[in-house]
Scaffold this active site. Structure first.
Site: not given
Ligand SMILES: [Mg+2]
Length: 296
Positions: A76, A106, A132, A160, A184
């Site tokens: 992250k 991400d 991402e 995402d 998701k």
């Protein structure tokens, strides 16, 4: 909310700040999982990635130890309170400690196009699988891909938020805004709808959790098992990021894989982690409002 339908236990867990309309999509997914037969499976275990939150470089080893063996780590970056220097230091240190691991980044859409280009240029020597949601909007994703190409940086981009929060989840694919789609189950309204998006889009899928308990993560495992093509490790090893779980054997990976299972909650754990009566009442009201929206 954990509940049992006609087929199996399911989870409804939209984030607290979500409006009813968005939460209703999550409920649709939870109801489908609880009550419908599962699609045909193509695999019984799913490769998963480890996840590294924005921790100090000296804590990287101990945080990643909870994932056991892993072939891919998602780092992250760009979160509140971190800066580009710290982000870069964390990425470099992770690569130094785990030179064999593939790295994905991400940024949750936090970077500007310029910062995302600058960051990408600094990591070209590392085994980066993809970046991402470096930037927030689909237009910026398109811009970023053009600029990376123009500056000779080869880097795959995953979408995402641009898929799960979009009115039209296929826009990213149509506009060529990414190479990879993070899918998701709850935000996309269920396994069938996610499978349909994967089938219709030209993007490679990565199935991820939405930070559920092991009951909710199992929805993602079933989606991953039903995909015909699945070339990337999935983001379903998130159980260890939670302080506790509602099953006696949380979905913690072994050697970088999760078995496809249908976990059942433990009654004692459900009691132990039950919320107070007031919170329970507010969730029941939320459920009723979302049900009404689905039936409308
Ligand atoms: Mg993400």
């Amino acid at each position: 909310m954990i509940f049992k339908g006609s087929e199996r236990f399911s989870e409804f867990s939209p984030f607290l700040e979500y409006e009813d309309q968005e939460s209703a999509t999550w409920l649709k997914a939870a109801l489908e999982y609880a009550n419908e037969p599962l699609p045909a499976q193509h695999r019984t275990k799913i490769a998963v990635n480890a996840t590294l939150p924005a921790v100090r470089p000296d804590l990287i080893s101990s945080v990643l130890a909870s994932f056991g063996t892993f072939g891919t780590v998602k780092i992250k970056i760009g979160g509140a309170g971190s800066d580009l220097e710290q982000d870069l230091a964390r990425v470099l240190e992770t690569n130094r400690l785990f030179p064999e691991a593939k790295i994905r980044l991400d940024a949750n859409g936090c970077f500007s196009v310029a910062d995302a280009v600058a960051f990408s240029q600094k990591i070209t020597a590392l085994p980066i699988e993809y970046f991402e949601q470096p930037v927030a909007t689909i237009e910026e994703l398109v811009q970023l891909r053009h600029q990376l190409q123009a500056s000779g940086v080869e880097l795959k981009i995953a979408a995402d938020e641009s898929i799960r929060k979009a009115v039209d989840p296929l826009e990213v694919s149509r506009l060529g805004a990414a190479d990879i789609a993070v899918l998701k189950v709850q935000p996309l309204g269920g396994i069938r709808s996610a499978l349909e998006i994967a089938r219709t889009s030209s993007l490679a899928p990565v199935i991820s959790s939405a930070l559920e308990s092991s009951i909710g993560i199992a929805h993602g495992l079933q989606l991953a098992a039903s995909m015909t093509d699945l070339d990337y490790a999935c983001g379903l090893a998130t159980a260890s990021l939670l302080a506790a779980d509602v099953v006696t054997e949380p979905l913690i990976p072994t050697n970088g894989f999760l078995e496809v299972t249908e976990p059942v909650p433990d009654q004692e754990l459900l009691k132990q982690f039950a919320v107070d009566a007031e919170t329970q009442a507010s969730w029941h009201q939320r459920l009723d409002r979302c049900l009404a929206l689905l039936e409308a």
